[in-house]
Design a protein around this motif. Structure first.
Motif, PDB file in Angstrom:
ATOM      1  N   ILE A   1      -8.095  11.889  -7.286  1.00  0.00           N
ATOM      2  CA  ILE A   1      -8.824  11.967  -6.022  1.00  0.00           C
ATOM      3  C   ILE A   1      -9.413  10.603  -5.675  1.00  0.00           C
ATOM      4  N   ASP A   2     -10.034   9.954  -6.663  1.00  0.00           N
ATOM      5  CA  ASP A   2     -10.655   8.644  -6.442  1.00  0.00           C
ATOM      6  C   ASP A   2      -9.604   7.596  -6.093  1.00  0.00           C
ATOM      7  N   MET A   3      -8.468   7.604  -6.796  1.00  0.00           N
ATOM      8  CA  MET A   3      -7.406   6.626  -6.540  1.00  0.00           C
ATOM      9  C   MET A   3      -6.866   6.758  -5.119  1.00  0.00           C
ATOM     10  N   ILE A   4      -6.592   7.980  -4.697  1.00  0.00           N
ATOM     11  CA  ILE A   4      -6.006   8.189  -3.375  1.00  0.00           C
ATOM     12  C   ILE A   4      -7.011   7.863  -2.290  1.00  0.00           C
ATOM     13  N   GLU A   5      -8.272   8.185  -2.523  1.00  0.00           N
ATOM     14  CA  GLU A   5      -9.306   7.826  -1.545  1.00  0.00           C
ATOM     15  C   GLU A   5      -9.406   6.315  -1.394  1.00  0.00           C
ATOM     16  N   LYS A   6      -9.309   5.587  -2.506  1.00  0.00           N
ATOM     17  CA  LYS A   6      -9.377   4.127  -2.449  1.00  0.00           C
ATOM     18  C   LYS A   6      -8.162   3.551  -1.729  1.00  0.00           C
ATOM     19  N   LEU A   7      -6.996   4.144  -1.916  1.00  0.00           N
ATOM     20  CA  LEU A   7      -5.806   3.670  -1.200  1.00  0.00           C
ATOM     21  C   LEU A   7      -5.999   3.804   0.305  1.00  0.00           C
ATOM     22  N   TRP A   8      -6.595   4.908   0.744  1.00  0.00           N
ATOM     23  CA  TRP A   8      -6.845   5.086   2.172  1.00  0.00           C
ATOM     24  C   TRP A   8      -7.937   4.136   2.666  1.00  0.00           C
ATOM     25  N   GLU A   9      -8.914   3.834   1.820  1.00  0.00           N
ATOM     26  CA  GLU A   9      -9.929   2.853   2.204  1.00  0.00           C
ATOM     27  C   GLU A   9      -9.307   1.470   2.355  1.00  0.00           C
ATOM     28  N   MET A  10      -8.376   1.114   1.476  1.00  0.00           N
ATOM     29  CA  MET A  10      -7.679  -0.168   1.578  1.00  0.00           C
ATOM     30  C   MET A  10      -6.848  -0.226   2.862  1.00  0.00           C
ATOM     31  N   ARG A  11      -6.278   0.903   3.221  1.00  0.00           N
ATOM     32  CA  ARG A  11      -5.492   0.979   4.457  1.00  0.00           C
ATOM     33  C   ARG A  11      -6.342   0.596   5.661  1.00  0.00           C
ATOM     34  N   ALA A  12      -7.612   0.975   5.638  1.00  0.00           N
ATOM     35  CA  ALA A  12      -8.504   0.696   6.759  1.00  0.00           C
ATOM     36  C   ALA A  12      -9.125  -0.695   6.688  1.00  0.00           C
ATOM     37  N   SER A  13      -9.251  -1.266   5.476  1.00  0.00           N
ATOM     38  CA  SER A  13     -10.004  -2.508   5.322  1.00  0.00           C
ATOM     39  C   SER A  13      -9.150  -3.770   5.256  1.00  0.00           C
ATOM     40  N   SER A  14      -7.879  -3.659   4.894  1.00  0.00           N
ATOM     41  CA  SER A  14      -7.042  -4.851   4.756  1.00  0.00           C
ATOM     42  C   SER A  14      -6.578  -5.355   6.123  1.00  0.00           C
ATOM     43  N   PRO A  15      -6.892  -6.612   6.485  1.00  0.00           N
ATOM     44  CA  PRO A  15      -6.441  -7.146   7.779  1.00  0.00           C
ATOM     45  C   PRO A  15      -4.921  -7.136   7.932  1.00  0.00           C
ATOM     46  N   ASP A  16      -4.200  -7.473   6.849  1.00  0.00           N
ATOM     47  CA  ASP A  16      -2.743  -7.481   6.912  1.00  0.00           C
ATOM     48  C   ASP A  16      -2.205  -6.091   7.224  1.00  0.00           C
ATOM     49  N   THR A  17      -2.770  -5.088   6.539  1.00  0.00           N
ATOM     50  CA  THR A  17      -2.316  -3.719   6.752  1.00  0.00           C
ATOM     51  C   THR A  17      -2.663  -3.234   8.151  1.00  0.00           C
ATOM     52  N   ARG A  18      -3.886  -3.515   8.605  1.00  0.00           N
ATOM     53  CA  ARG A  18      -4.300  -3.089   9.944  1.00  0.00           C
ATOM     54  C   ARG A  18      -3.413  -3.698  11.013  1.00  0.00           C
TER      55      ARG A  18
ATOM     56  N   LEU B   1       0.821  -1.201   0.000  1.00  0.00           N
ATOM     57  CA  LEU B   1       0.000   0.000   0.000  1.00  0.00           C
ATOM     58  C   LEU B   1       0.859   1.256   0.000  1.00  0.00           C
ATOM     59  N   THR B   2       1.911   1.267   0.817  1.00  0.00           N
ATOM     60  CA  THR B   2       2.762   2.452   0.905  1.00  0.00           C
ATOM     61  C   THR B   2       3.564   2.638  -0.378  1.00  0.00           C
ATOM     62  N   GLU B   3       3.975   1.527  -1.012  1.00  0.00           N
ATOM     63  CA  GLU B   3       4.653   1.642  -2.308  1.00  0.00           C
ATOM     64  C   GLU B   3       3.720   2.286  -3.337  1.00  0.00           C
ATOM     65  N   ALA B   4       2.454   1.875  -3.338  1.00  0.00           N
ATOM     66  CA  ALA B   4       1.500   2.453  -4.279  1.00  0.00           C
ATOM     67  C   ALA B   4       1.270   3.928  -3.971  1.00  0.00           C
ATOM     68  N   ARG B   5       1.160   4.253  -2.691  1.00  0.00           N
ATOM     69  CA  ARG B   5       0.976   5.658  -2.317  1.00  0.00           C
ATOM     70  C   ARG B   5       2.181   6.492  -2.743  1.00  0.00           C
ATOM     71  N   LEU B   6       3.368   5.932  -2.607  1.00  0.00           N
ATOM     72  CA  LEU B   6       4.575   6.666  -2.979  1.00  0.00           C
ATOM     73  C   LEU B   6       4.528   7.034  -4.462  1.00  0.00           C
ATOM     74  N   ALA B   7       4.090   6.075  -5.289  1.00  0.00           N
ATOM     75  CA  ALA B   7       4.034   6.333  -6.732  1.00  0.00           C
ATOM     76  C   ALA B   7       2.946   7.342  -7.072  1.00  0.00           C
ATOM     77  N   VAL B   8       1.756   7.176  -6.482  1.00  0.00           N
ATOM     78  CA  VAL B   8       0.610   8.006  -6.853  1.00  0.00           C
ATOM     79  C   VAL B   8       0.659   9.370  -6.174  1.00  0.00           C
ATOM     80  N   GLU B   9       0.903   9.387  -4.871  1.00  0.00           N
ATOM     81  CA  GLU B   9       0.811  10.647  -4.136  1.00  0.00           C
ATOM     82  C   GLU B   9       2.003  11.560  -4.387  1.00  0.00           C
ATOM     83  N   GLY B  10       3.106  11.014  -4.825  1.00  0.00           N
ATOM     84  CA  GLY B  10       4.214  11.877  -5.212  1.00  0.00           C
ATOM     85  C   GLY B  10       3.823  12.756  -6.390  1.00  0.00           C
TER      86      GLY B  10
END
Length: 266
Positions: free
Chosen positions: A172-189, A107-116
């Motif tokens: 906007i939609d992509m970044i919002e979904k990344l944050w939703e995945m952050r909250a919903s993935s058991p591994d990430t949580r 998730l953080t790798e994806a955020r690094l690519a998109v949010e940069g």
């Protein structure tokens, strides 16, 4: 004399020829450990090999090993005991299949690519009022850190404001979904919970650097500041378990001193 362990010369013991483009390495390692549990190589109560040994024997990085162990932990197959290692708590059946979710590292790798890139675009589009709001959110992040809870409302609001400042609905939609995945993935949580237990919090100075770079209307500077921030997040996640172990040792030492104090032996 201890045996000298030699790292494998190939890229990874987990990658059969022609499968480099398949599943992520941590999934391959998790499946390998899963199969070893099914085959009876380990019994309930056994400790898995140390993280360093698994990394060397399989030709992968320690973050890959950590992600694989977390995947097994989420499924209730192993229990990670701070400062001791991963212990088998359940043996899966032949018909079971390991399940995987997005990990905190992915998730953080994806955020690094998109949010940069979002930060770079925001620097060219943001209004003065939005830049002022970024500064306010940095101050709110600092207040949330002082409460030492696990709330991340200000952190999410900060990154979503930058997304909206791009004026790009897809981003906007992509970044919002990344944050939703952050909250919903058991591994990430699970890993984020470990990080919080290790006192890992959003770093105010990193967010301030991003806010200042965006306010400067310099896309290259904004991109660099965001990428540096999210690269640091990866480092914080990597060392979360080690920091948790240190804190656990401190708690144990305090408890021991308290017992001796109560008995008048110190």
């Amino acid at each position: 004399m201890s045996k000298i362990r030699t790292p494998p010369s190939r890229k990874s013991d987990l990658l059969p020829r022609g499968e480099e483009g398949g599943s992520r390495l941590y999934q391959q390692l998790a499946r390998k450990l899963f199969d070893q549990l099914v085959s009876g190589q380990y019994a309930v109560g056994d400790r898995l090999p140390p993280e360093r040994d698994l990394a060397i024997d399989n030709g992968v990085s320690r973050p890959t090993v950590r992600e694989a162990i977390i995947a097994l932990e989420v499924q209730g197959l192993v229990e990670v005991r701070v400062g001791s290692g991963a212990y088998v708590v359940r043996i899966p059946g032949q018909s079971d299949r390991p399940g995987f979710h997005v990990t905190a590292f992915e998730l953080t790798e994806a955020r690094l690519a998109v949010e940069g890139e979002a930060a770079a675009l925001a620097a060219a589009q943001i209004s003065d009022a939005e830049a002022d709001e970024l500064d306010r959110l940095v101050r709110q992040i600092a207040r949330e850190n002082q409460r030492q809870g696990d709330a991340d409302e200000a952190d999410r609001a900060f990154h979503m404001l930058i997304a909206r400042a791009t004026r790009n609905a897809a981003l906007i939609d992509m970044i919002e979904k990344l944050w939703e995945m952050r909250a919903s993935s058991p591994d990430t949580r699970l890993l984020l919970s470990k990080a919080r237990s290790a006192k890992v919090q959003p770093v105010v100075e990193e967010h301030q650097a991003v806010a200042e770079a965006i306010r400067s209307r310099d896309p290259a500077r904004a991109r660099s500041a965001m990428r540096m921030h999210l690269a640091a997040v990866l480092d914080h996640l990597l060392f979360a378990t080690e920091e948790a172990a240190v804190e656990e040792a401190r708690k144990a030492a305090r408890s021991t001193r308290a017992r001796f104090s109560a008995t008048g032996l110190n």
